[in-house]
Design a protein around this motif. Sequence first.
Motif, mmCIF file in Angstrom:
data_model
loop_
_atom_site.group_PDB
_atom_site.id
_atom_site.type_symbol
_atom_site.label_atom_id
_atom_site.label_comp_id
_atom_site.label_asym_id
_atom_site.label_seq_id
_atom_site.Cartn_x
_atom_site.Cartn_y
_atom_site.Cartn_z
ATOM 1 N N GLN A 207 0.836 -1.202 0.000
ATOM 2 C CA GLN A 207 0.000 0.000 0.000
ATOM 3 C C GLN A 207 0.872 1.253 0.000
ATOM 4 O OE1 GLN A 207 -3.082 0.239 2.953
ATOM 5 N NE2 GLN A 207 -3.685 2.272 2.334
ATOM 6 N N TYR B 179 -4.752 -5.162 -1.615
ATOM 7 C CA TYR B 179 -5.749 -4.542 -2.490
ATOM 8 C C TYR B 179 -7.062 -4.326 -1.747
ATOM 9 C CZ TYR B 179 -3.030 -4.926 -6.865
ATOM 10 O OH TYR B 179 -2.106 -4.782 -7.873
ATOM 11 N N GLN B 180 -7.465 -5.308 -0.944
ATOM 12 C CA GLN B 180 -8.712 -5.186 -0.184
ATOM 13 C C GLN B 180 -8.634 -4.009 0.793
ATOM 14 O OE1 GLN B 180 -9.581 -8.403 2.530
ATOM 15 N NE2 GLN B 180 -11.753 -7.908 2.585
ATOM 16 N N GLU C 50 -8.794 -0.755 -1.009
ATOM 17 C CA GLU C 50 -10.153 -0.461 -1.465
ATOM 18 C C GLU C 50 -11.010 0.037 -0.306
ATOM 19 O OE1 GLU C 50 -13.646 -2.255 -4.312
ATOM 20 O OE2 GLU C 50 -11.937 -3.537 -3.825
ATOM 21 N N ILE D 233 -8.142 2.824 -3.751
ATOM 22 C CA ILE D 233 -8.403 2.207 -5.052
ATOM 23 C C ILE D 233 -9.870 1.788 -5.113
ATOM 24 C CG2 ILE D 233 -6.027 1.347 -5.267
ATOM 25 C CD1 ILE D 233 -7.151 -1.504 -4.759
ATOM 26 N N TYR D 234 -10.310 1.465 -6.305
ATOM 27 C CA TYR D 234 -11.632 0.858 -6.476
ATOM 28 C C TYR D 234 -11.484 -0.275 -7.471
ATOM 29 C CZ TYR D 234 -11.987 3.484 -10.869
ATOM 30 O OH TYR D 234 -11.766 3.987 -12.126
ATOM 31 N N SER D 235 -12.386 -1.243 -7.384
ATOM 32 C CA SER D 235 -12.336 -2.410 -8.261
ATOM 33 C C SER D 235 -13.600 -2.496 -9.094
ATOM 34 C CB SER D 235 -12.179 -3.692 -7.439
ATOM 35 O OG SER D 235 -10.960 -3.682 -6.747
ATOM 36 N N SER E 92 -8.420 -3.410 -10.740
ATOM 37 C CA SER E 92 -8.393 -2.386 -9.693
ATOM 38 C C SER E 92 -7.740 -1.125 -10.245
ATOM 39 C CB SER E 92 -7.610 -2.889 -8.478
ATOM 40 O OG SER E 92 -8.245 -4.018 -7.922
ATOM 41 N N ALA F 175 -8.014 5.477 -7.150
ATOM 42 C CA ALA F 175 -9.198 6.311 -6.945
ATOM 43 C C ALA F 175 -8.848 7.762 -6.616
ATOM 44 C CB ALA F 175 -10.062 5.734 -5.820
#
Length: 132
Positions: free
Chosen positions: A17, A56-57, A60, A65-67, A73, A76
């Motif tokens: 991250q 990634y989770q 988000e 970020i967004y998926s 992904s 954001a």
Amino acid sequence: MIHIDHRSRVPIYEQIQTGFEALVLAGALKREDQLPSVRSLAKDLAINPNTIAKAYQLMEVSGFIYSLPGRGSFIALDRAALQARRRPEALVRFQEAGFQLKEVGVTKEEASRELARIYAQTSERRAADDSD
């Protein structure tokens, strides 16, 4: 792209991250840029895909970020939004460092010179990165 220090006490998912955030702050990644797939990044970094998926989770959930199902992904936040998000925490850490410097006898002038040196190094590093 992202460097992982396996000897660090910072969990790998946090390093991932932080690495992506650093890329956005440096201008190497921009809002709406697509991140590598979990499998691809896991292979590139030689890390378990579950660790990448966890990173990634968490990114988000934090809104970094967004998926999109079946698409991947994406970043954001733009650089300015990420700077604004991280600024308060950075100022708190700076204040804590200031208290520590004063406790050990570093003068305001010494601290100011060191801060000027750090800013100069950062500017030089950015200029070198921009010329690459």
